[in-house]
Design an enzyme around this catalytic site. Structure first.
Site, PDB file in Angstrom:
ATOM      1  N   LYS A 186      32.295   9.533 -24.018  1.00  0.00           N
ATOM      2  CA  LYS A 186      32.553   9.107 -25.402  1.00  0.00           C
ATOM      3  C   LYS A 186      31.475   8.132 -25.873  1.00  0.00           C
ATOM      4  CE  LYS A 186      35.462   5.540 -26.590  1.00  0.00           C
ATOM      5  NZ  LYS A 186      35.003   4.574 -27.587  1.00  0.00           N
ATOM      6  N   ASN A 187      31.298   7.049 -25.129  1.00  0.00           N
ATOM      7  CA  ASN A 187      30.424   5.993 -25.644  1.00  0.00           C
ATOM      8  C   ASN A 187      28.954   6.387 -25.646  1.00  0.00           C
ATOM      9  OD1 ASN A 187      32.560   4.436 -26.349  1.00  0.00           O
ATOM     10  ND2 ASN A 187      32.490   3.105 -24.547  1.00  0.00           N
ATOM     11  N   ARG A 210      34.446   2.342 -34.232  1.00  0.00           N
ATOM     12  CA  ARG A 210      33.557   1.224 -33.945  1.00  0.00           C
ATOM     13  C   ARG A 210      32.089   1.648 -34.053  1.00  0.00           C
ATOM     14  NH1 ARG A 210      33.772  -3.828 -34.484  1.00  0.00           N
ATOM     15  NH2 ARG A 210      32.085  -4.844 -33.400  1.00  0.00           N
ATOM     16  N   CYS A 261      38.856  -0.498 -31.927  1.00  0.00           N
ATOM     17  CA  CYS A 261      40.029  -1.114 -31.309  1.00  0.00           C
ATOM     18  C   CYS A 261      40.065  -2.616 -31.571  1.00  0.00           C
ATOM     19  CB  CYS A 261      39.999  -0.859 -29.802  1.00  0.00           C
ATOM     20  SG  CYS A 261      40.273   0.863 -29.393  1.00  0.00           S
ATOM     21  N   ARG A 299      35.001  -9.118 -32.808  1.00  0.00           N
ATOM     22  CA  ARG A 299      33.874  -8.263 -32.424  1.00  0.00           C
ATOM     23  C   ARG A 299      32.770  -8.365 -33.474  1.00  0.00           C
ATOM     24  NH1 ARG A 299      36.327  -2.543 -30.422  1.00  0.00           N
ATOM     25  NH2 ARG A 299      34.343  -2.423 -29.278  1.00  0.00           N
ATOM     26  N   PRO A 300      32.106  -9.522 -33.533  1.00  0.00           N
ATOM     27  CA  PRO A 300      31.046  -9.685 -34.536  1.00  0.00           C
ATOM     28  C   PRO A 300      29.850  -8.787 -34.220  1.00  0.00           C
ATOM     29  CG  PRO A 300      31.071 -11.548 -33.027  1.00  0.00           C
ATOM     30  CD  PRO A 300      32.219 -10.680 -32.633  1.00  0.00           C
ATOM     31  N   ILE A 301      28.982  -8.587 -35.219  1.00  0.00           N
ATOM     32  CA  ILE A 301      27.753  -7.810 -34.976  1.00  0.00           C
ATOM     33  C   ILE A 301      26.516  -8.647 -35.318  1.00  0.00           C
ATOM     34  CG2 ILE A 301      28.817  -5.526 -35.208  1.00  0.00           C
ATOM     35  CD1 ILE A 301      27.555  -5.389 -38.021  1.00  0.00           C
ATOM     36  N   ASP A 302      26.679  -9.971 -35.212  1.00  0.00           N
ATOM     37  CA  ASP A 302      25.564 -10.867 -35.549  1.00  0.00           C
ATOM     38  C   ASP A 302      24.321 -10.615 -34.688  1.00  0.00           C
ATOM     39  OD1 ASP A 302      27.384 -11.789 -33.561  1.00  0.00           O
ATOM     40  OD2 ASP A 302      26.370 -13.714 -33.512  1.00  0.00           O
ATOM     41  N   ASP A 320      36.597  -1.758 -19.922  1.00  0.00           N
ATOM     42  CA  ASP A 320      37.361  -0.586 -20.363  1.00  0.00           C
ATOM     43  C   ASP A 320      38.311  -0.066 -19.284  1.00  0.00           C
ATOM     44  OD1 ASP A 320      35.944  -0.789 -22.687  1.00  0.00           O
ATOM     45  OD2 ASP A 320      34.565   0.855 -22.244  1.00  0.00           O
ATOM     46  N   ILE A 347      34.973 -10.246 -21.284  1.00  0.00           N
ATOM     47  CA  ILE A 347      34.193  -9.613 -22.362  1.00  0.00           C
ATOM     48  C   ILE A 347      34.896  -9.760 -23.725  1.00  0.00           C
ATOM     49  CG2 ILE A 347      32.990  -7.510 -23.118  1.00  0.00           C
ATOM     50  CD1 ILE A 347      32.001  -8.380 -20.379  1.00  0.00           C
ATOM     51  N   ARG A 365      41.381   9.131 -30.038  1.00  0.00           N
ATOM     52  CA  ARG A 365      40.022   8.708 -30.397  1.00  0.00           C
ATOM     53  C   ARG A 365      39.041   8.901 -29.255  1.00  0.00           C
ATOM     54  NH1 ARG A 365      40.369   2.695 -33.000  1.00  0.00           N
ATOM     55  NH2 ARG A 365      41.082   3.373 -35.045  1.00  0.00           N
TER      56      ARG A 365
HETATM   57  N1  EPU Z   1      29.231  -9.768 -29.323  1.00  0.00           N
HETATM   58  C1  EPU Z   1      28.898 -10.748 -30.231  1.00  0.00           C
HETATM   59  N2  EPU Z   1      27.983 -10.450 -31.209  1.00  0.00           N
HETATM   60  C2  EPU Z   1      27.407  -9.228 -31.315  1.00  0.00           C
HETATM   61  C3  EPU Z   1      27.767  -8.223 -30.386  1.00  0.00           C
HETATM   62  C4  EPU Z   1      28.677  -8.524 -29.397  1.00  0.00           C
HETATM   63  O1  EPU Z   1      29.408 -11.874 -30.177  1.00  0.00           O
HETATM   64  O2  EPU Z   1      26.594  -9.027 -32.242  1.00  0.00           O
HETATM   65  C5  EPU Z   1      30.206 -10.055 -28.261  1.00  0.00           C
HETATM   66  C6  EPU Z   1      31.502  -9.286 -28.442  1.00  0.00           C
HETATM   67  O3  EPU Z   1      32.397  -9.963 -29.307  1.00  0.00           O
HETATM   68  C7  EPU Z   1      32.010  -9.175 -27.029  1.00  0.00           C
HETATM   69  C8  EPU Z   1      30.725  -9.082 -26.209  1.00  0.00           C
HETATM   70  O4  EPU Z   1      29.686  -9.588 -27.031  1.00  0.00           O
HETATM   71  O5  EPU Z   1      32.694 -10.342 -26.688  1.00  0.00           O
HETATM   72  C9  EPU Z   1      30.342  -7.705 -25.737  1.00  0.00           C
HETATM   73  O6  EPU Z   1      30.377  -6.801 -26.821  1.00  0.00           O
HETATM   74  P1  EPU Z   1      29.515  -5.435 -26.817  1.00  0.00           P
HETATM   75  O7  EPU Z   1      28.602  -5.512 -27.989  1.00  0.00           O
HETATM   76  O8  EPU Z   1      28.936  -5.221 -25.477  1.00  0.00           O
HETATM   77  O9  EPU Z   1      30.639  -4.357 -27.062  1.00  0.00           O
HETATM   78  P2  EPU Z   1      30.758  -3.271 -28.202  1.00  0.00           P
HETATM   79  O10 EPU Z   1      29.426  -2.689 -28.536  1.00  0.00           O
HETATM   80  O11 EPU Z   1      31.590  -3.789 -29.327  1.00  0.00           O
HETATM   81  C10 EPU Z   1      31.021  -1.305 -26.489  1.00  0.00           C
HETATM   82  C11 EPU Z   1      31.972  -0.162 -26.296  1.00  0.00           C
HETATM   83  C12 EPU Z   1      33.321  -0.694 -25.848  1.00  0.00           C
HETATM   84  C13 EPU Z   1      33.136  -1.455 -24.529  1.00  0.00           C
HETATM   85  C14 EPU Z   1      32.072  -2.544 -24.713  1.00  0.00           C
HETATM   86  C15 EPU Z   1      31.747  -3.266 -23.413  1.00  0.00           C
HETATM   87  C16 EPU Z   1      31.285   1.539 -27.855  1.00  0.00           C
HETATM   88  C17 EPU Z   1      31.489   2.210 -29.148  1.00  0.00           C
HETATM   89  N3  EPU Z   1      32.113   0.545 -27.564  1.00  0.00           N
HETATM   90  O12 EPU Z   1      31.610  -2.158 -27.451  1.00  0.00           O
HETATM   91  O13 EPU Z   1      34.147   0.437 -25.623  1.00  0.00           O
HETATM   92  O14 EPU Z   1      34.343  -2.054 -24.172  1.00  0.00           O
HETATM   93  O15 EPU Z   1      30.860  -1.972 -25.226  1.00  0.00           O
HETATM   94  O16 EPU Z   1      31.328  -2.370 -22.443  1.00  0.00           O
HETATM   95  O17 EPU Z   1      30.412   1.915 -27.076  1.00  0.00           O
HETATM   96  C18 EPU Z   1      36.209   1.552 -25.404  1.00  0.00           C
HETATM   97  O18 EPU Z   1      35.551   2.573 -25.131  1.00  0.00           O
HETATM   98  O19 EPU Z   1      37.458   1.478 -25.276  1.00  0.00           O
HETATM   99  C19 EPU Z   1      35.503   0.378 -25.891  1.00  0.00           C
HETATM  100  C20 EPU Z   1      36.117  -0.642 -26.491  1.00  0.00           C
END
Ligand code: EPU
Length: 420
Positions: free
Chosen positions: A24-25, A95, A119, A124-127, A307, A329, A399
């Site tokens: 998936k991811n 997401r 989820c 889950r910020p994207i900063d 996960d 995480i 999903r």
């Molecule tokens: N974070 C920030 N700022 C950012 C990005 C991340 O503070 O700009 C923080 C997040 O809040 C979190 C940590 O950094 O505390 C890690 O977040 P990450 O960016 O690694 O996770 P993600 O991209 O939101 C993806 C997967 C998740 C999986 C995580 C960790 C996808 C679409 N999602 O999420 O998958 O848990 O990486 O491996 O690939 C799932 O499949 O159930 C799922 C939630």
């Protein structure tokens, strides 16, 4: 409330062979990556799940032509894409819609994408993603629920992530693949799907080195061409099936997986007394006796994946002894434990830590899914419990898992999906 529920009569040992689906991811990163190509691309092994359908709809709205034959391949022709706007309703379906920002920046030099959904497992910020785009010369702004990013010319730059972020690493790789000059990502994520995306982009003519380490170098290319590529198998589905096999004291061989991606889980299962053996592309999990409690701390790859924390903690509710789980995480990834407590589990959640005291038996109850992997955890709990478990809000499970209940039924589980 969704219109369907799963009904599980617990207690049957899972036995037999099962084929794991495509990741998936990795698929949700590779599909938007096609926007960087000048030509059609064919992707094999894409799972038939809601997140994939949501992305197909978004690409079609942007002007791409998509042909998907589940189990065979997906062909995407991006040549008609001239739009860079992904609205709120599309973006909030998943997401991974945040990858449209990097991909559209790379293709069009601008992107206007609604804030992503996905989820609710904590903030889950994207900063960090936006910081990465700015390092490549883009201007970014958050306006009316939309993320707006644009650059006169994307140029390579150095990106140092403050934390390891899977989404941020992928998004910057997407934009950088077509930037002018070289981008270096420091403190990059190392998950298998990061490597898979790099391999996919390289098969389109990108020049990416170091994926799978914490420094990735991307030499931007003016043009990327079409390709045919098969995505890697789903590491989390593999793990979910391994845990379900152990939970039911079964004997299951999972085919088509990559055992080296599963080492953190395999080590924990062995520590619990589960028998795990593997070959090049299959893993056999056997469990004859009761299992022991273990402590888990979620970490970035190659540590124990967040996960799998949820299905694993379901398994630990019936282990001998007390398990301590630390979720490092995400800050709210224990909602499934409230539901499993309704089935007789003894759990105490304190912020990002959960203490699970193993009980001899769970009992079936109606429970509600709160997020994708919570759904997997409730299925594991239902398979272990005595009596009937009814699971509601299945759209979360749909999903991200392809035909999970069919696979479990073929292994001997008593599980049906029915209208409520
Ligand atoms: N974070 C920030 N700022 C950012 C990005 C991340 O503070 O700009 C923080 C997040 O809040 C979190 C940590 O950094 O505390 C890690 O977040 P990450 O960016 O690694 O996770 P993600 O991209 O939101 C993806 C997967 C998740 C999986 C995580 C960790 C996808 C679409 N999602 O999420 O998958 O848990 O990486 O491996 O690939 C799932 O499949 O159930 C799922 C939630």
């Amino acid at each position: 409330m969704g219109r369907e529920r799963l009904k599980i009569i617990g207690g049957s040992a899972l036995e037999g062979e099962v084929q794991v689906s495509g990741g998936k991811n990795t698929s949700v990163a590779v599909i938007p990556a096609v926007l960087l190509s000048d030509q059609p691309c064919t992707i094999e092994n894409v799972p038939d799940i809601e997140d994939v359908h949501a992305l197909m709809d978004i690409l079609e709205h942007l002007g791409a032509r998509v042909r998907y034959i589940p189990g065979v391949s997906m062909t995407i022709d991006p040549t008609g894409v001239e739009d860079w706007h992904v609205g709120y309703h599309d973006a909030k379906r998943l997401r991974a819609s945040y990858y449209l920002i990097g991909a559209l920046l790379g293709r069009c030099g601008k992107a206007e994408v609604g804030f992503p959904g996905g989820c609710t497992i904590g903030s889950r910020p994207i900063d960090e993603h936006l910081k990465g785009f700015r390092a490549l010369g883009a201007e970014t702004e958050e306006r009316g629920g939309m993320v707006v990013a644009q650059a006169k010319e994307l140029t390579g730059g150095d990106v140092f992530f403050d934390m390891v972020t899977v989404g941020g690493t992928i998004n910057v790789m997407l934009a950088a693949a077509k930037a002018k000059g070289t981008t270096i990502i420091y403190n990059a994520a190392k998950e298998p799907h990061i490597v898979d995306l790099a391999n996919f982009l390289n098969s389109m003519g990108a020049k990416i080195k170091g994926a799978g380490t914490d420094v990735i170098r991307i030499k931007g290319q003016e043009r990327l061409h079409g390709t045919t590529y098969a995505v890697i198998p789903d590491q989390i589905e593999t793990g979910t099936l391994m845990i379900a096999a152990a939970a039911t004291r079964g004997d299951v061989t999972i085919h088509g997986c990559i055992p080296t991606h599963m080492e953190a889980l395999t080590a924990k299962l062995l520590e619990m007394g589960v028998r795990v053996s593997d070959s090049d592309d299959s893993i056999r999990v056997r469990m004859m006796t009761a299992h022991r409690a273990v402590n888990i701390k979620t970490q970035v790859y190659p540590g124990f994946p967040t996960d799998l924390q949820q299905p694993m903690s379901a398994l630990l509710t019936t282990a001998h002894g007390t398990s301590l789980i630390q979720e490092t995480i995400f800050d709210q990834r224990f909602k499934h434990l409230d539901e499993i407590a309704r089935m007789g589990a003894s759990v105490k959640v304190m912020g990002r830590t959960a203490l699970i005291e193993g009980v001899p038996q769970l009992y079936g109850a109606p429970v509600t899914v709160t997020d994708l992997r919570a759904g997997a955890a409730l299925i594991v709990a239902g398979l272990m419990a005595s009596g009937v478990t009814e699971i509601y809000e299945l759209e979360y499970i749909d999903r991200g898992y392809e035909h999970l209940e069919d696979k479990l039924r073929n292994l001997g589980a008593q599980i049906v999906r029915e209208e409520t």
